[in-house]
Write an enzyme that holds these catalytic residues in place. Structure first.
Site, mmCIF file in Angstrom:
data_model
loop_
_atom_site.group_PDB
_atom_site.id
_atom_site.type_symbol
_atom_site.label_atom_id
_atom_site.label_comp_id
_atom_site.label_asym_id
_atom_site.label_seq_id
_atom_site.Cartn_x
_atom_site.Cartn_y
_atom_site.Cartn_z
ATOM 1 N N ASP A 136 0.214 41.769 21.233
ATOM 2 C CA ASP A 136 0.743 42.966 21.829
ATOM 3 C C ASP A 136 1.970 43.644 20.929
ATOM 4 O O ASP A 136 1.840 44.727 20.710
ATOM 5 C CB ASP A 136 1.144 42.745 23.040
ATOM 6 C CG ASP A 136 0.085 42.778 24.253
ATOM 7 O OD1 ASP A 136 -0.998 43.168 23.943
ATOM 8 O OD2 ASP A 136 0.256 42.515 25.431
ATOM 9 N N GLY A 150 2.696 42.467 18.007
ATOM 10 C CA GLY A 150 2.342 42.647 16.617
ATOM 11 C C GLY A 150 1.683 43.970 16.227
ATOM 12 O O GLY A 150 1.944 44.349 15.245
ATOM 13 N N ARG A 151 1.198 44.293 17.342
ATOM 14 C CA ARG A 151 0.450 45.826 16.945
ATOM 15 C C ARG A 151 1.230 46.814 16.738
ATOM 16 O O ARG A 151 0.997 47.974 16.147
ATOM 17 C CB ARG A 151 -0.577 46.314 18.440
ATOM 18 C CG ARG A 151 -1.689 45.223 18.440
ATOM 19 C CD ARG A 151 -2.638 45.228 19.473
ATOM 20 N NE ARG A 151 -3.542 44.289 19.357
ATOM 21 C CZ ARG A 151 -4.128 43.640 20.319
ATOM 22 N NH1 ARG A 151 -3.479 43.803 21.606
ATOM 23 N NH2 ARG A 151 -4.840 42.608 20.209
ATOM 24 N N GLN A 156 -9.079 62.764 -1.554
ATOM 25 C CA GLN A 156 -9.952 64.351 -1.882
ATOM 26 C C GLN A 156 -8.706 65.406 -2.411
ATOM 27 O O GLN A 156 -9.214 65.809 -3.459
ATOM 28 C CB GLN A 156 -10.373 64.509 -0.568
ATOM 29 C CG GLN A 156 -11.396 65.742 -0.719
ATOM 30 C CD GLN A 156 -12.818 65.397 -1.394
ATOM 31 O OE1 GLN A 156 -12.923 64.152 -1.361
ATOM 32 N NE2 GLN A 156 -13.387 66.070 -1.888
ATOM 33 N N ILE A 157 -7.620 65.505 -1.909
ATOM 34 C CA ILE A 157 -6.539 66.628 -2.730
ATOM 35 C C ILE A 157 -6.276 66.178 -3.981
ATOM 36 O O ILE A 157 -6.225 66.936 -4.912
ATOM 37 C CB ILE A 157 -5.673 66.626 -1.654
ATOM 38 C CG1 ILE A 157 -5.953 67.300 -0.262
ATOM 39 C CG2 ILE A 157 -4.406 67.414 -2.272
ATOM 40 C CD1 ILE A 157 -4.855 67.280 0.868
ATOM 41 N N GLY A 180 -8.294 64.837 -6.145
ATOM 42 C CA GLY A 180 -9.590 65.253 -7.080
ATOM 43 C C GLY A 180 -9.969 63.818 -7.713
ATOM 44 O O GLY A 180 -9.782 62.949 -7.177
ATOM 45 N N GLY A 181 -10.403 63.949 -9.041
ATOM 46 C CA GLY A 181 -10.408 62.782 -9.898
ATOM 47 C C GLY A 181 -9.206 61.974 -9.930
ATOM 48 O O GLY A 181 -9.646 60.797 -10.109
ATOM 49 N N GLU A 229 -5.124 42.231 14.129
ATOM 50 C CA GLU A 229 -4.585 42.281 15.372
ATOM 51 C C GLU A 229 -5.355 43.085 16.104
ATOM 52 O O GLU A 229 -4.703 43.905 17.096
ATOM 53 C CB GLU A 229 -3.256 42.457 15.111
ATOM 54 C CG GLU A 229 -2.414 41.467 13.875
ATOM 55 C CD GLU A 229 -0.952 41.685 14.059
ATOM 56 O OE1 GLU A 229 -0.465 42.306 14.855
ATOM 57 O OE2 GLU A 229 -0.512 41.326 13.017
ATOM 58 N N GLU A 268 -12.298 48.856 18.138
ATOM 59 C CA GLU A 268 -13.110 48.654 19.235
ATOM 60 C C GLU A 268 -12.203 48.035 20.348
ATOM 61 O O GLU A 268 -12.204 48.451 21.418
ATOM 62 C CB GLU A 268 -14.312 48.151 19.027
ATOM 63 C CG GLU A 268 -15.597 48.663 18.070
ATOM 64 C CD GLU A 268 -14.958 49.032 16.617
ATOM 65 O OE1 GLU A 268 -13.825 48.140 16.108
ATOM 66 O OE2 GLU A 268 -15.626 49.543 16.037
HETATM 67 C C1 LIG Z 1 -6.816 40.798 5.286
HETATM 68 C C2 LIG Z 1 -6.831 40.055 6.908
HETATM 69 C C3 LIG Z 1 -5.988 39.135 7.513
HETATM 70 C C4 LIG Z 1 -5.926 38.610 8.343
HETATM 71 N N1 LIG Z 1 -4.962 37.857 9.176
HETATM 72 C C5 LIG Z 1 -4.971 37.178 10.025
HETATM 73 C C6 LIG Z 1 -4.076 36.118 10.351
HETATM 74 O O1 LIG Z 1 -2.847 36.150 9.513
HETATM 75 N N2 LIG Z 1 -4.112 35.222 11.439
HETATM 76 C C7 LIG Z 1 -5.379 35.436 12.078
HETATM 77 O O2 LIG Z 1 -5.542 34.457 13.224
HETATM 78 N N3 LIG Z 1 -6.387 36.493 11.826
HETATM 79 C C8 LIG Z 1 -6.231 37.136 10.764
HETATM 80 N N4 LIG Z 1 -7.200 37.992 10.297
HETATM 81 C C9 LIG Z 1 -8.329 38.107 11.458
HETATM 82 C C10 LIG Z 1 -8.512 39.201 11.972
HETATM 83 O O3 LIG Z 1 -7.712 39.359 13.190
HETATM 84 C C11 LIG Z 1 -10.048 39.363 12.508
HETATM 85 O O4 LIG Z 1 -10.886 39.566 11.509
HETATM 86 C C12 LIG Z 1 -10.330 40.472 13.600
HETATM 87 O O5 LIG Z 1 -9.513 40.083 14.741
HETATM 88 C C13 LIG Z 1 -11.883 40.871 14.001
HETATM 89 O O6 LIG Z 1 -12.418 39.541 13.937
HETATM 90 P P1 LIG Z 1 -13.826 39.120 13.344
HETATM 91 O O7 LIG Z 1 -13.564 39.486 11.702
HETATM 92 O O8 LIG Z 1 -14.302 37.706 13.679
HETATM 93 O O9 LIG Z 1 -14.950 40.359 13.686
HETATM 94 P P2 LIG Z 1 -15.713 40.173 15.000
HETATM 95 O O10 LIG Z 1 -14.827 39.843 16.187
HETATM 96 O O11 LIG Z 1 -16.786 39.310 14.867
HETATM 97 O O12 LIG Z 1 -16.253 41.833 15.157
HETATM 98 C C14 LIG Z 1 -17.176 42.335 14.191
HETATM 99 C C15 LIG Z 1 -17.429 43.794 14.938
HETATM 100 O O13 LIG Z 1 -17.866 43.762 16.239
HETATM 101 C C16 LIG Z 1 -16.924 44.446 17.001
HETATM 102 N N5 LIG Z 1 -16.572 43.923 18.400
HETATM 103 C C17 LIG Z 1 -16.424 42.626 18.618
HETATM 104 N N6 LIG Z 1 -16.471 42.339 19.918
HETATM 105 C C18 LIG Z 1 -16.560 43.512 20.537
HETATM 106 C C19 LIG Z 1 -16.577 43.954 21.908
HETATM 107 N N7 LIG Z 1 -16.574 43.345 22.783
HETATM 108 N N8 LIG Z 1 -16.924 45.378 22.058
HETATM 109 C C20 LIG Z 1 -17.139 46.269 20.892
HETATM 110 N N9 LIG Z 1 -17.177 45.958 19.782
HETATM 111 C C21 LIG Z 1 -16.886 44.671 19.539
HETATM 112 C C22 LIG Z 1 -15.413 44.469 16.163
HETATM 113 O O14 LIG Z 1 -14.711 45.733 16.652
HETATM 114 C C23 LIG Z 1 -16.296 44.657 14.802
HETATM 115 O O15 LIG Z 1 -16.318 45.841 14.546
HETATM 116 C C24 LIG Z 1 -7.200 38.529 9.299
HETATM 117 C C25 LIG Z 1 -8.236 39.377 8.765
HETATM 118 C C26 LIG Z 1 -8.198 40.089 7.545
HETATM 119 C C27 LIG Z 1 -9.351 40.889 7.193
#
Ligand SMILES: Cc1cc2nc3c(=O)[nH]c(=O)nc-3n(C[C@H](O)[C@H](O)[C@H](O)COP(=O)(O)OP(=O)(O)OC[C@H]3O[C@@H](n4cnc5c(N)ncnc54)[C@H](O)[C@@H]3O)c2cc1C
Length: 382
Positions: A241, A243-244, A337-338, A340-341, A364, A368
């Site tokens: 919460d 962190g967001r 887009q603004i 361009g290339g 975080e 969705e």
């Molecule tokens: C660069 C990077 C850094 C990160 N750093 C950390 C970190 O420091 N620590 C850590 O713990 N994690 C970290 N993460 C993980 C990140 O928090 C997860 O990738 C993220 O929470 C999504 O989980 P997932 O990749 O398993 O996707 P999934 O949960 O498998 O989701 C796949 C798709 O399904 C959708 N979806 C899933 N459930 C629902 C639902 N109930 N309703 C609708 N749509 C849904 C999602 O929104 C998404 O579009 C990192 C990820 C990245 C890419």
């Protein structure tokens, strides 16, 4: 309602802007290209007090408020989103959770080295088969006769994982209880039983090193349980919460950098004998970008204000993160887009802003999941 910043808030904003423009911006493109973790500038961030902004001085931090944290995050992320990611995980996901749920001894031992910038912290929740559905985690911690735990299993996508000395990790201690069987642990990555796996090659925030981590009979003492056993899911969600607000700030920083670049380019670039900024179609883009940027910033500051005044802020943090991350995607897209290339060229930072913005819609809690949190709060339905 008073929109003016306090003297302390202006001071940290100025300090962060100076640090970001003079020390981070010049190295951002090279670190993006190489993917190398920016150890030297993160050390400087620690010296300047940016690694524990809201942490009281008694635990090695700067003792400032959440709005100060937002202002610093915006400046740092405007120069380089990778630095913003590392700062945000250190502050929000690592220090904040221990401050909120840790004992006095845990705060002294585990927050001081990280908030003061001597070491780097990480947060390990995600696993190969559980991201959004974090309670489906499989990493197992089994209680021992001495009160400690033996941990086995893998976490993935851990920001700063390749360099972090310490992390907060979430493990299943009682699988029959699902989300109520999860416990948070304080992990020292220098101890036996901890190892690092695959580095993730990424689209954006390429200098914020990310890897999987492995626990193989890792022993965590009873004094390394953060919060109550079985209350780890609550710890994880509460930390996210807060962190967001950090990720919303990061998105605002990226968006602002892309917006300012677009405005400046639109005044300089000539087409059909006039500055492209005088064309109505470009003006419409600039007006729409500015409205979304300001809305994102105000919503982020509102969530921060609620948090620092100890008022409920979870829904507002989700609203800020969702709005700011989608604004960052829109604004960076329009900025390319603004340009361009030149927007597509690595000779300008705009393509990096565009690649970096995408992550703010994913980690975080994806967009969705933010919509789900907001709608549940509004309707009371699950
Ligand atoms: C660069 C990077 C850094 C990160 N750093 C950390 C970190 O420091 N620590 C850590 O713990 N994690 C970290 N993460 C993980 C990140 O928090 C997860 O990738 C993220 O929470 C999504 O989980 P997932 O990749 O398993 O996707 P999934 O949960 O498998 O989701 C796949 C798709 O399904 C959708 N979806 C899933 N459930 C629902 C639902 N109930 N309703 C609708 N749509 C849904 C999602 O929104 C998404 O579009 C990192 C990820 C990245 C890419």
């Amino acid at each position: 309602m008073d929109f003016r910043l306090s003297d302390d808030q202006i001071a940290i904003q100025d300090a962060a802007r100076k640090f970001a423009r003079e020390e981070i911006a010049p190295i951002a493109a090279a670190h993006d290209e190489s993917g190398e973790f920016p150890l030297a500038t993160m050390k400087r961030a620690g010296e300047l007090g940016f690694m524990g902004i809201e942490v009281p001085d008694s635990y090695g931090g700067s003792g400032l408020d959440t709005i100060s944290y937002v202002l610093a995050m915006i400046e740092i992320s405007a120069a380089d989103a990778s630095h913003g990611t590392i700062v945000s995980v250190n502050n929000s996901l690592y220090c904040n959770g221990i401050l909120k749920f840790g004992t006095e001894a845990q705060k002294q031992a585990w927050v001081v080295p990280i908030a003061s910038g001597q070491e780097i912290g990480a947060y390990a929740l995600t696993e190969p088969h559980s991201g959004s559905d974090a309670s489906a985690m499989k990493v197992r911690a089994v209680k021992q006769a001495d009160g400690g735990y033996i941990i086995n299993g893998s976490k993935c996508w851990i920001t700063s994982g390749p360099v972090a000395q310490r992390m907060v990790a979430f493990c299943m201690t009682d699988p029959d209880k699902g989300a109520k069987g999860i416990t948070a642990f304080l992990i020292d990555t220098r101890n036996p039983g901890f190892s690092r796996g695959k580095h993730e090659p990424k689209l954006g925030i390429r200098a914020s090193a990310t890897c999987s981590v492995e626990f193989t009979d890792y022993h965590a003492g009873a004094d390394c349980v953060l919060g109550e056993p079985g209350a780890g899911f609550k710890v994880a969600m509460s930390v996210l919460d807060a962190g967001r607000i950090g990720i919303a700030s990061q998105a605002v920083g990226i968006a602002r950098a892309a917006y300012e670049a677009a405005v400046s380019f639109s005044k300089d670039r000539k087409s059909f004998g006039q500055a492209i900024g005088s064309f109505q179609m470009i003006q419409q883009k600039i007006a729409d970008m500015k409205c979304r940027l300001d809305a994102a910033e105000l919503l982020t500051l509102k969530a921060a204000w609620l948090k620092q005044n100890n008022l409920p802020f979870g829904r507002e943090a989700s609203i800020a993160k969702l709005t700011a991350s989608e604004a960052a995607m829109y604004i960076t897209h329009q900025s390319v887009q603004i340009h361009g290339g030149m927007g597509y060229s690595k000779e300008m930072p705009v393509e990096r802003y565009f690649r970096d913005a995408k992550i703010t819609e994913i980690y975080e809690g994806t967009s969705e999941i933010q919509r789900l949190i907001i709608a549940r709060a509004e309707t009371g339905l699950r």
